[in-house]
Write a protein that holds these residues in place. Structure first.
Motif, short mmCIF file in Angstrom:
data_model
loop_
_atom_site.label_atom_id
_atom_site.label_comp_id
_atom_site.label_asym_id
_atom_site.label_seq_id
_atom_site.Cartn_x
_atom_site.Cartn_y
_atom_site.Cartn_z
N MET A 5 45.47 47.67 31.77
CA MET A 5 46.47 47.53 32.79
C MET A 5 46.17 46.33 33.68
O MET A 5 47.09 45.64 34.12
CB MET A 5 46.50 48.83 33.61
CG MET A 5 47.65 48.95 34.51
SD MET A 5 49.13 49.19 33.57
CE MET A 5 50.20 49.80 34.77
N LEU A 6 44.90 46.08 33.95
CA LEU A 6 44.52 44.94 34.77
C LEU A 6 44.88 43.63 34.09
O LEU A 6 45.36 42.69 34.72
CB LEU A 6 43.03 45.00 35.09
CG LEU A 6 42.48 43.87 35.95
CD1 LEU A 6 43.12 43.90 37.33
CD2 LEU A 6 40.98 43.98 36.06
N TYR A 7 44.65 43.55 32.79
CA TYR A 7 45.01 42.33 32.05
C TYR A 7 46.52 42.09 32.05
O TYR A 7 46.97 40.96 32.15
CB TYR A 7 44.50 42.41 30.61
CG TYR A 7 42.99 42.35 30.54
CD1 TYR A 7 42.32 41.21 30.94
CD2 TYR A 7 42.26 43.43 30.09
CE1 TYR A 7 40.94 41.16 30.88
CE2 TYR A 7 40.89 43.38 30.02
CZ TYR A 7 40.22 42.23 30.42
OH TYR A 7 38.87 42.18 30.37
N LEU A 8 47.28 43.16 31.97
CA LEU A 8 48.73 43.03 32.03
C LEU A 8 49.18 42.51 33.40
O LEU A 8 50.05 41.64 33.50
CB LEU A 8 49.39 44.38 31.73
CG LEU A 8 50.91 44.40 31.75
CD1 LEU A 8 51.48 43.52 30.65
CD2 LEU A 8 51.42 45.82 31.61
N ALA A 9 48.56 43.02 34.46
CA ALA A 9 48.90 42.56 35.81
C ALA A 9 48.51 41.10 36.01
O ALA A 9 49.26 40.32 36.60
CB ALA A 9 48.21 43.44 36.84
N MET A 10 47.35 40.71 35.50
CA MET A 10 46.92 39.31 35.61
C MET A 10 47.85 38.39 34.83
O MET A 10 48.20 37.30 35.31
CB MET A 10 45.47 39.15 35.12
CG MET A 10 44.48 39.75 36.07
SD MET A 10 42.73 39.64 35.61
CE MET A 10 42.65 38.87 34.07
N PHE A 11 48.26 38.80 33.67
CA PHE A 11 49.17 37.98 32.86
C PHE A 11 50.52 37.84 33.54
O PHE A 11 51.10 36.76 33.59
CB PHE A 11 49.34 38.60 31.47
CG PHE A 11 50.32 37.86 30.62
CD1 PHE A 11 49.98 36.65 30.03
CD2 PHE A 11 51.60 38.35 30.42
CE1 PHE A 11 50.89 35.95 29.26
CE2 PHE A 11 52.51 37.67 29.65
CZ PHE A 11 52.16 36.46 29.07
#
Length: 107
Positions: A1-7
């Motif tokens: 989920m964190l990677y999706l938010a960063m992207f």
């Protein structure tokens, strides 16, 4: 989920730069907040969070709104008041520099 938010956050800058050629900045801001509010509304419904707002939260929101309005007025509409204070204090050293940037008073 964190990677999706960063992207999503990183690609937002690129997409905003491209969309500025086609839309006004105010339209982009409107659609950005509308889509975010729409998504959060359904997320609140899905998670069964209450929409009830008590008086303490309204009071704190009102205080924050007043502080934010004062901040915007002082630093964006009038100009920073500290430049005039510095200008008066160090007028001999920085006279030409602060005459350009001092917009809050006739100093």
């Amino acid at each position: 989920m964190l990677y999706l938010a960063m992207f999503a956050w990183g690609s937002n800058w690129v997409s905003a730069k491209i969309l500025m050629d086609y839309f006004n900045a105010y339209e982009l801001i409107f659609w950005r907040f509308f889509i975010a509010a729409f998504g959060l509304f359904f997320m609140i419904l899905f998670m069964n969070i209450s929409f009830k707002i008590d008086k303490r939260e309204i009071f704190y929101s009102f205080i924050c709104a007043i502080v934010l309005c004062l901040y915007k007025y002082i630093f964006f509409f009038r100009g920073p008041f500290w430049k005039c204070f510095i200008r008066r204090s160090f007028s001999n050293y920085f006279k030409s520099y602060f005459n350009i940037f001092c917009t809050c008073c006739d100093c």
